[in-house]
Design a protein around this motif. Structure first.
Motif, mmCIF file in Angstrom:
data_model
loop_
_atom_site.group_PDB
_atom_site.id
_atom_site.type_symbol
_atom_site.label_atom_id
_atom_site.label_comp_id
_atom_site.label_asym_id
_atom_site.label_seq_id
_atom_site.Cartn_x
_atom_site.Cartn_y
_atom_site.Cartn_z
ATOM 1 N N LEU A 2 59.911 34.802 28.671
ATOM 2 C CA LEU A 2 61.148 34.027 28.554
ATOM 3 C C LEU A 2 60.937 32.756 27.750
ATOM 4 N N LEU A 3 59.796 32.115 27.939
ATOM 5 C CA LEU A 3 59.529 30.872 27.227
ATOM 6 C C LEU A 3 59.290 31.092 25.736
ATOM 7 N N GLY A 6 62.473 34.360 24.770
ATOM 8 C CA GLY A 6 63.806 34.329 25.350
ATOM 9 C C GLY A 6 64.141 35.693 25.929
ATOM 10 N N GLU A 16 69.791 30.291 28.939
ATOM 11 C CA GLU A 16 69.631 29.317 27.870
ATOM 12 C C GLU A 16 68.405 28.472 28.156
ATOM 13 N N ASN A 17 67.555 28.323 27.160
ATOM 14 C CA ASN A 17 66.354 27.512 27.320
ATOM 15 C C ASN A 17 66.748 26.044 27.244
ATOM 16 N N ASP A 18 66.704 25.386 28.384
ATOM 17 C CA ASP A 18 67.045 23.960 28.423
ATOM 18 C C ASP A 18 65.792 23.086 28.511
ATOM 19 N N SER A 21 60.742 21.392 23.611
ATOM 20 C CA SER A 21 59.601 22.073 23.010
ATOM 21 C C SER A 21 58.300 21.583 23.648
ATOM 22 N N THR A 24 57.975 23.161 27.101
ATOM 23 C CA THR A 24 57.654 24.580 26.941
ATOM 24 C C THR A 24 56.174 24.749 26.631
#
Length: 112
Positions: A2-3, A6, A16-18, A21, A24
């Motif tokens: 997922l990281l 996605g 949604e990646n909130d 960077s 992450t």
């Protein structure tokens, strides 16, 4: 995954990646650190790597999905108030169609 990559949107959800960077990258670094620790433990104690067949994983996931669908029938909604006959018919027919699809997937996944 997922990281890094996605997840494709589903019909009823979007992830949604909130995370920034920087966060992450920090999380990915910690995952790598944890994996290295687990590998050291495996090697030190000569642990056996567990193997899981895709069929088994699919059967488990779709078994859970089947339960969720069964619990989504209109009769279960009555705890939230009166459910109209129109909703009962419309909802349950679609839920039944989904249950049949899930059953077919489970059958295919469990066949050799």
């Amino acid at each position: 995954m997922l990281l890094v990559r996605g997840m494709p949107d589903g019909a009823m959800f979007r992830i949604e990646n909130d995370l920034s960077s920087e966060r992450t990258q920090a999380i990915l670094a910690l995952f790598a650190e944890a994996r290295a620790c687990i590998e050291r433990l495996r090697d030190r104690f000569e642990l056996t790597v567990q193997k899981e067949d895709l069929r088994q994983r699919l059967a488990g996931h779709f078994g859970i999905l089947w339960t969720i669908l069964e619990n989504s029938r209109a009769a279960r909604l009555k705890g939230f108030g009166e459910v109209s006959d129109e909703l009962i018919h419309a909802l349950d027919s679609e839920i039944e169609a989904l249950i049949e699809i899930v059953d077919r997937i489970r059958s295919l996944a469990s066949s050799a």
